[in-house]
Each structure stands twice: as C-alpha cells, then as structure tokens.
Design an enzyme around this catalytic site. Structure first.
Site, short mmCIF file in Angstrom:
data_model
loop_
_atom_site.label_atom_id
_atom_site.label_comp_id
_atom_site.label_asym_id
_atom_site.label_seq_id
_atom_site.Cartn_x
_atom_site.Cartn_y
_atom_site.Cartn_z
N ASP A 126 0.97 -1.24 -0.19
CA ASP A 126 -0.05 0.03 0.00
C ASP A 126 0.67 1.23 -0.10
O ASP A 126 1.89 1.30 0.49
CB ASP A 126 -1.04 0.10 1.24
CG ASP A 126 -0.23 -0.17 2.63
OD1 ASP A 126 0.84 -0.73 2.70
OD2 ASP A 126 -0.74 0.77 3.44
N GLU A 157 0.09 -1.28 5.48
CA GLU A 157 1.07 -0.93 6.50
C GLU A 157 0.77 0.31 6.87
O GLU A 157 1.13 0.78 8.30
CB GLU A 157 2.39 -1.37 5.85
CG GLU A 157 3.62 -1.19 6.78
CD GLU A 157 4.18 0.42 7.05
OE1 GLU A 157 5.13 0.45 7.86
OE2 GLU A 157 3.97 1.22 6.17
ZN ZN Z 1 6.61 2.18 4.01
#
Ligand code: ZN
Length: 352
Positions: free
Chosen positions: A68, A129
């Site tokens: 992401d 994340e």
């Molecule tokens: Zn990163």
C-alpha cells in the site's frame, strides 16, 4: 547480475498501479501474475497479504515489503530526470514501498533465470502498513519457517539498519464534567475543558528523554458556544524503547487525569491499546552481523540507527523472527517530492 533496465521498468509499472491503503487488490494481482510466470505459487490470506516461498535447502530468510501507499497516490505519473525517479504530477511517487517490491521481483528473476543456488526465501508482501501495520498484524506467522529476515522501508541511505524501534500505546481519553448554560447558570456546570487544560499544562509532552516521546494529537471539547463544556475527548500516544518508561508515563497520565478531574468533581475514562512492541538487535546479533558482512562485501557503509517509528519489522520481531528495517535509498516519503535514484534502486536490489 541485476538488470537495471528491467528493474526500473518493473518499478515504473508498479507505481502506476494505484494501491492506496485498503485498495491493494490490483497491485497484488499484478505481482501474483509475475510470480506465476516465474513458476512460483503464492498464497493470499484473508487480510490480503501475499506469501510466496522459494524452496531450497538451508536456513530460510524472510524478505518483506508493503503493497500500500499513502495518498495522494492515485494516477501516479513517474518521470526520470538525471537518474532520479520522481512524480511528474500532484502525487507521491510510491517508492515507499514499491522500490522494495521491484527489488524483490528483480532478485527472484535473477535467481530463476541464472539457476543461482540460494537459501530458502520467504516473501511476505503486506497490505495496510501505512494506517498502523494493520495487514501484517493479521498475518499467520505459523506459516513462516524463517527465524531471520529484512524489510526495506526506511527512507535512508542503503546501508542504514534500524536496529532499535520503540513500543507504542494509543490512549483515548474522556474527561466528563457537567453542562450548564454559560450565561444563565455557569456556576452549576463542571468545566471538563478546564480540567483538561490543567492536566496538559502539567504533563510533559513531546520528547521526554532520548528513549521516550508522548503526544496528544487530537482534542474535541464541548458542543456549543453557550454551554459549559461537559466533555473533552482526546487521542494520545506514548512511545518508548523502554517498557518500564512506557508503563511509567502511561500511569502518570492516568493518575493525573483522574485526580485533577475528581478535584473538580468531574470524572475520567480511557481506553488503551498497544499498537506495536519494541525491538532491539545489538551489533553481535546474528542478523546484524549477517547484514554488516553483506554490506561490506558490496562496499556499502553500515550505519546502525534507532528509530522513533515502527514498520512491519516490529510485528515480525513480536512473533520471534529477527527482522530489521533497512534504508532503501528513497527520499521524502509521503510527500509530493518523494524520489529515488536509479542508482539506489539498483544498490538496494543488490543487497537483497
Ligand atoms: Zn513504508
């Protein structure tokens, strides 16, 4: 061995696939196809994390990255100017963390195409994340055989090893007083904001010592201009490399809020959640020794640094797998002037 042209092409293709946190399907499909073409099977778990294993003999290592990106990260148009890759429009570049992903794909290609002997390699590419390591927290670590690994998610020169990262608590608090008309009968109210301000002016916030930081990031008080504010809600966090200090600061917050609130007959409620736990790898650990010797064989200077933030590496360490976050040579992540040089992209891939 690293084919620079192919590596850059993979990177440019990756950043042009939109994958803001929570919307990683398309990029995962693209990576999955690439792996399949190289004869590798992969699994996708319920969270959306991708897992792939390159079988072989010996002690396995895990290499991890996240799929992401932050916003504005849609419709990225990368350009290369004087060896620097950047975004040509009003978006981030997405080198965080697609430089890492491109490097991993290139290295697998090199190993496969040249039949190079290697250790068993486990690849984990996580989702979400950026909004708090959400994807990796849902990963089934029983799947992994590795005791050791790396991820490249630090905006720092290649050779940087984050060998120390803090624990973090999130605290949501609420001071509850009593509402009353501000003009008609102000003395009948209990001003929650008053208590809150009193506490915050007493508490030490920001950098507390080299190991510990504390912050109250959002505050919501009252609900209209002419009422004594009945409630104050806030979101805070405490980070520390020391569990003892983390506990100590947390207790100070709760005791101070509770006693100041009760001194004006208000009350205090809160909830606390551990976001992630600390890790520390000393110079003589197997991981740091292995990394240092890899860097020196490539003529790269090793630099051990502490970090005030976290990465997926923290969650691996919580599950007993020694992983350090490494510098991948990118600059200004999460900004529109984010960039990475072709040279650093290649250097990082060579380390993998
Ligand atoms: Zn990163």
């Amino acid at each position: 061995m690293i084919n620079q042209e192919r590596l850059v092409k993979t990177f440019l293709q990756l950043v042009q696939i939109d994958s803001p946190s929570g919307f990683e399907d398309e990029v995962r499909l693209w990576i999955g196809n690439k792996l399949e073409k190289m004869g590798l099977e992969h699994e996708v778990d319920q969270a959306g994390n991708l897992y792939c294993k390159l079988k072989s003999k010996g002690d396995p290592v895990v290499i991890s990255g996240h799929m992401d990106t932050v916003e504005p990260g849609r419709g990225i148009e990368p350009i290369i100017e004087a060896g620097i890759i950047k975004s040509s429009s009003e978006t981030i570049l997405g080198a965080d963390n697609k430089a890492n992903l491109a490097g991993i794909i290139e290295v697998i290609r090199v190993l496969k195409n040249n039949n190079i002997k290697h250790k068993p390699i486990e690849i984990v590419m996580s989702v979400e994340e950026e909004p708090g390591l959400k994807g990796i927290k849902r990963f089934d670590f029983n799947k992994l055989d590795s005791n050791i690994g790396i991820c490249f998610d630090k905006a720092a020169p290649v050779g940087t090893i984050v060998n120390k990262s803090p624990s973090c608590l999130h605290i949501d608090g609420k001071v509850i007083g009593k509402s009353a008309h501000a003009g008609g009968e102000p003395t009948k109210g209990i001003n929650a904001l008053h208590a809150f301000v009193h506490v915050v002016s007493d508490l030490k916030l920001g950098r507390i010592d080299p190991e510990t930081t504390a912050n109250i990031g959002t505050v919501k008080a009252g609900n209209c201009r002419n009422s004594i504010p009945e409630t104050v809600e806030f979101e805070g966090e405490i980070r520390s490399h020391s569990e003892q200090d983390l506990e100590k600061i947390y207790n100070t917050w709760i005791n101070t809020f509770s006693s100041v609130a009760s001194s004006i007959e208000a009350s205090f409620e809160h909830s606390v959640k551990r976001q992630y736990s600390r890790y520390f790898h000393d110079e003589n650990s197997t991981l740091i020794k292995a990394l240092t010797s890899t860097f020196s064989s490539l003529n790269i200077k090793t630099n051990l640094v502490p970090s005030g933030g976290a990465s997926d590496a923290n969650i691996f360490n919580t599950h007993g797998i020694q992983v350090a976050d490494l510098g991948c040579g990118q600059k200004h992540p999460h900004r529109k002037d984010e960039s990475i040089s072709v040279e650093n992209l290649k250097k990082m891939s060579e380390v993998i």
